[in-house]
Scaffold this motif. Structure first.
Motif, PDB file in Angstrom:
ATOM      1  N   ILE A   8       0.860  -1.180   0.000  1.00 46.47           N
ATOM      2  CA  ILE A   8       0.000   0.000   0.000  1.00 46.47           C
ATOM      3  C   ILE A   8       0.894   1.227   0.000  1.00 46.47           C
ATOM      4  CG2 ILE A   8      -1.783   1.313   1.194  1.00 46.47           C
ATOM      5  CD1 ILE A   8      -1.437  -2.288   2.097  1.00 46.47           C
ATOM      6  N   THR A   9       0.803   2.030  -1.037  1.00 46.46           N
ATOM      7  CA  THR A   9       1.544   3.287  -1.056  1.00 46.46           C
ATOM      8  C   THR A   9       0.710   4.353  -0.339  1.00 46.46           C
ATOM      9  OG1 THR A   9       0.665   4.172  -3.144  1.00 46.46           O
ATOM     10  CG2 THR A   9       2.516   2.623  -3.281  1.00 46.46           C
ATOM     11  N   GLY A  10       1.414   5.285   0.292  1.00 44.34           N
ATOM     12  CA  GLY A  10       0.691   6.307   1.049  1.00 44.34           C
ATOM     13  C   GLY A  10      -0.105   5.711   2.192  1.00 44.34           C
ATOM     14  N   ILE A  15      -6.923   7.192   3.408  1.00 45.15           N
ATOM     15  CA  ILE A  15      -7.422   5.992   2.750  1.00 45.15           C
ATOM     16  C   ILE A  15      -6.385   4.871   2.790  1.00 45.15           C
ATOM     17  CG2 ILE A  15      -8.127   5.042   0.519  1.00 45.15           C
ATOM     18  CD1 ILE A  15      -9.332   7.846  -0.080  1.00 45.15           C
ATOM     19  N   GLY A  16      -5.118   5.218   2.596  1.00 45.97           N
ATOM     20  CA  GLY A  16      -4.072   4.201   2.614  1.00 45.97           C
ATOM     21  C   GLY A  16      -3.971   3.501   3.946  1.00 45.97           C
ATOM     22  N   LEU A  17      -4.009   4.265   5.026  1.00 41.91           N
ATOM     23  CA  LEU A  17      -3.929   3.676   6.365  1.00 41.91           C
ATOM     24  C   LEU A  17      -5.145   2.798   6.650  1.00 41.91           C
ATOM     25  CD1 LEU A  17      -2.567   3.448   9.144  1.00 41.91           C
ATOM     26  CD2 LEU A  17      -3.744   5.564   9.799  1.00 41.91           C
ATOM     27  N   ALA A  18      -6.323   3.272   6.303  1.00 42.47           N
ATOM     28  CA  ALA A  18      -7.537   2.479   6.517  1.00 42.47           C
ATOM     29  C   ALA A  18      -7.489   1.183   5.726  1.00 42.47           C
ATOM     30  CB  ALA A  18      -8.768   3.299   6.132  1.00 42.47           C
ATOM     31  N   THR A  19      -6.974   1.241   4.508  1.00 43.43           N
ATOM     32  CA  THR A  19      -6.861   0.038   3.679  1.00 43.43           C
ATOM     33  C   THR A  19      -5.840  -0.932   4.250  1.00 43.43           C
ATOM     34  OG1 THR A  19      -7.490   1.269   1.687  1.00 43.43           O
ATOM     35  CG2 THR A  19      -6.286  -0.798   1.372  1.00 43.43           C
ATOM     36  N   ALA A  20      -4.708  -0.409   4.685  1.00 47.80           N
ATOM     37  CA  ALA A  20      -3.679  -1.261   5.283  1.00 47.80           C
ATOM     38  C   ALA A  20      -4.230  -1.992   6.499  1.00 47.80           C
ATOM     39  CB  ALA A  20      -2.467  -0.422   5.665  1.00 47.80           C
ATOM     40  N   ASN A  86      -2.469   1.593  -4.824  1.00 45.22           N
ATOM     41  CA  ASN A  86      -1.801   2.877  -5.012  1.00 45.22           C
ATOM     42  C   ASN A  86      -2.660   3.983  -4.414  1.00 45.22           C
ATOM     43  OD1 ASN A  86       0.711   2.371  -6.567  1.00 45.22           O
ATOM     44  ND2 ASN A  86      -0.716   1.491  -8.064  1.00 45.22           N
ATOM     45  N   ALA A  87      -2.341   4.325  -3.164  1.00 44.59           N
ATOM     46  CA  ALA A  87      -3.113   5.339  -2.446  1.00 44.59           C
ATOM     47  C   ALA A  87      -2.330   6.628  -2.222  1.00 44.59           C
ATOM     48  CB  ALA A  87      -3.577   4.788  -1.098  1.00 44.59           C
ATOM     49  N   ALA A  88      -1.048   6.638  -2.569  1.00 44.43           N
ATOM     50  CA  ALA A  88      -0.255   7.858  -2.407  1.00 44.43           C
ATOM     51  C   ALA A  88      -0.801   8.942  -3.326  1.00 44.43           C
ATOM     52  CB  ALA A  88       1.209   7.587  -2.718  1.00 44.43           C
ATOM     53  N   GLY A  89      -1.010  10.124  -2.776  1.00 42.50           N
ATOM     54  CA  GLY A  89      -1.541  11.197  -3.600  1.00 42.50           C
ATOM     55  C   GLY A  89      -1.371  12.554  -2.954  1.00 42.50           C
ATOM     56  N   VAL A  90      -1.253  13.577  -3.804  1.00 36.79           N
ATOM     57  CA  VAL A  90      -1.147  14.956  -3.337  1.00 36.79           C
ATOM     58  C   VAL A  90      -2.002  15.825  -4.242  1.00 36.79           C
ATOM     59  CG1 VAL A  90       1.178  14.671  -2.396  1.00 36.79           C
ATOM     60  CG2 VAL A  90       0.888  15.420  -4.768  1.00 36.79           C
ATOM     61  N   THR A  91      -2.287  17.034  -3.778  1.00 40.10           N
ATOM     62  CA  THR A  91      -2.965  18.018  -4.606  1.00 40.10           C
ATOM     63  C   THR A  91      -2.407  19.398  -4.306  1.00 40.10           C
ATOM     64  OG1 THR A  91      -5.136  18.802  -5.390  1.00 40.10           O
ATOM     65  CG2 THR A  91      -4.868  18.504  -2.995  1.00 40.10           C
ATOM     66  N   ARG A  92      -2.715  20.346  -5.168  1.00 35.31           N
ATOM     67  CA  ARG A  92      -2.356  21.741  -4.952  1.00 35.31           C
ATOM     68  C   ARG A  92      -3.570  22.583  -5.284  1.00 35.31           C
ATOM     69  NH1 ARG A  92       1.189  19.340  -3.097  1.00 35.31           N
ATOM     70  NH2 ARG A  92       3.445  19.655  -3.227  1.00 35.31           N
ATOM     71  N   HIS A  93      -3.881  23.502  -4.405  1.00 32.73           N
ATOM     72  CA  HIS A  93      -5.058  24.358  -4.561  1.00 32.73           C
ATOM     73  C   HIS A  93      -4.643  25.598  -5.348  1.00 32.73           C
ATOM     74  CE1 HIS A  93      -8.750  26.470  -3.496  1.00 32.73           C
ATOM     75  NE2 HIS A  93      -9.202  25.349  -2.988  1.00 32.73           N
ATOM     76  N   GLY A 130       0.123 -15.790 -11.960  1.00 31.31           N
ATOM     77  CA  GLY A 130      -1.249 -16.118 -12.354  1.00 31.31           C
ATOM     78  C   GLY A 130      -2.316 -15.542 -11.449  1.00 31.31           C
ATOM     79  N   TRP A 131      -1.947 -14.584 -10.598  1.00 33.57           N
ATOM     80  CA  TRP A 131      -2.939 -13.957  -9.711  1.00 33.57           C
ATOM     81  C   TRP A 131      -2.422 -12.599  -9.271  1.00 33.57           C
ATOM     82  CZ3 TRP A 131      -4.361 -11.562  -5.279  1.00 33.57           C
ATOM     83  CH2 TRP A 131      -5.698 -11.680  -4.844  1.00 33.57           C
ATOM     84  N   GLY A 132      -3.295 -11.601  -9.315  1.00 36.39           N
ATOM     85  CA  GLY A 132      -2.904 -10.279  -8.846  1.00 36.39           C
ATOM     86  C   GLY A 132      -4.091  -9.350  -8.763  1.00 36.39           C
ATOM     87  N   ARG A 133      -3.997  -8.410  -7.842  1.00 38.70           N
ATOM     88  CA  ARG A 133      -5.030  -7.385  -7.686  1.00 38.70           C
ATOM     89  C   ARG A 133      -4.334  -6.024  -7.582  1.00 38.70           C
ATOM     90  NH1 ARG A 133      -7.581 -11.211  -8.886  1.00 38.70           N
ATOM     91  NH2 ARG A 133      -9.355 -12.169  -7.777  1.00 38.70           N
ATOM     92  N   ILE A 134      -4.711  -5.127  -8.469  1.00 41.15           N
ATOM     93  CA  ILE A 134      -4.202  -3.762  -8.439  1.00 41.15           C
ATOM     94  C   ILE A 134      -5.395  -2.825  -8.314  1.00 41.15           C
ATOM     95  CG2 ILE A 134      -2.957  -1.961  -9.700  1.00 41.15           C
ATOM     96  CD1 ILE A 134      -1.470  -4.241 -11.177  1.00 41.15           C
ATOM     97  N   VAL A 135      -5.371  -1.998  -7.287  1.00 32.88           N
ATOM     98  CA  VAL A 135      -6.425  -0.999  -7.083  1.00 32.88           C
ATOM     99  C   VAL A 135      -5.765   0.371  -6.984  1.00 32.88           C
ATOM    100  CG1 VAL A 135      -8.346  -0.219  -5.670  1.00 32.88           C
ATOM    101  CG2 VAL A 135      -7.871  -2.674  -5.863  1.00 32.88           C
ATOM    102  N   ASN A 136      -6.189   1.263  -7.844  1.00 32.23           N
ATOM    103  CA  ASN A 136      -5.650   2.615  -7.868  1.00 32.23           C
ATOM    104  C   ASN A 136      -6.699   3.588  -7.331  1.00 32.23           C
ATOM    105  OD1 ASN A 136      -3.277   1.693  -9.190  1.00 32.23           O
ATOM    106  ND2 ASN A 136      -4.375   1.716 -11.142  1.00 32.23           N
TER     107      ASN A 136
END
Length: 255
Positions: A8-10, A15-20, A86-93, A130-136
């Motif tokens: 889990i990134t971020g 969201i990343g912490l809750a998912t972890a 992939n939960a790492a994310g930033v924004t700029r206002h 033969g198995w994988g899960r990617i959630v962005n």
């Protein structure tokens, strides 16, 4: 449930912490990568909230070398990662007209290029096994934009397109790729944006957060655990046919 290695990134906030936390409770080995992953106080926080065996290490998803070193370390210690969130994310206002170019680069490189680099590092091993899960983690901003978050909107739109391409590549090999797109979620990122809006509008952070909640038809903010629950399902054996999809958690709000 099969114990799998999940990156889990971020994963030290929001969201990343809750998912972890949820994936760990489901029996998976959890490896968290974050820019502040070498902060011992944050490592202690993660172990307290998730479990003593959670792996936490520095990861700058913008840097190829950092991505390679982190993924290699996880693979050497726990085996091939079969779940990637992939939960790492930033924004700029900032507006388009006045956008700082370095800030633009930071948002695009973190949210879009970083997502690509992590998938690039993990996808081949997933397909081989033969198995994988990617959630962005994307955003409703990917489809319904506002003028003062242009880099964020552009980066998350890119994540949608990237995810569809990954889904097609992984489909013959048991690998799914989906996006989860929340509206405003009650996280540190939201609080930082509310502080910026308060400064601009002459209000308070609490006023701006309350206004965002009122703008939602459900009159509330989405919580990180709600997003994590969807992510955990998408990462499970129960969702092999869910791929190439964008699941919006919008509570009735488009942004």
């Amino acid at each position: 449930m099969t114990n799998r290695t999940a990156i889990i990134t971020g994963g030290l906030a929001g969201i990343g912490l809750a998912t972890a936390r949820l994936l760990h409770s489901a029996g998976h080995t959890v490896a968290i990568g974050a820019r502040r992953g070498d902060d011992t106080s944050l490592q202690d926080m993660a172990r307290d909230k998730i479990g003593a065996d959670v792996f936490v290490a520095p990861l700058d998803v913008r840097q190829r070398g950092s991505v390679s070193a982190f993924c290699t370390s996880v693979k050497n210690q726990f085996g091939t990662p079969q779940i990637l969130v992939n939960a790492a994310g930033v924004t700029r206002h900032q507006t388009v007209s006045d956008h700082d170019l370095d800030a633009w680069d930071d948002v695009i490189e973190t949210n879009l290029t970083g997502t690509f680099l992590m998938i690039h590092a993990c996808l081949p091993d997933m397909m081989a096994s033969g198995w994988g899960r990617i959630v962005n983690i994307a955003s409703t901003a990917a489809t319904s934009a506002v003028a003062d978050h242009p880099a964020y909107c552009a980066s998350k739109s890119g994540v949608l397109g990237l995810s569809r391409a990954v889904a097609l590549e992984g489909a013959p090999h048991g690998v799914t790729c989906t996006t989860v797109s929340p509206t405003w979620v009650e996280t540190e990122m939201l609080r930082e944006s509310a502080t910026t809006m308060a400064t601009q509008n002459g209000t308070t952070q609490a006023d701006e957060i309350a206004a965002l909640a009122r703008a939602n038809p459900q009159n509330r903010l989405v919580q990180p655990d709600e997003v994590a629950a969807i992510v955990a399902f998408l990462c499970s054996d129960a969702a092999p046919g869910l791929t190439m999809e964008d699941i919006q958690i919008n509570a009735g709000a488009h942004w």
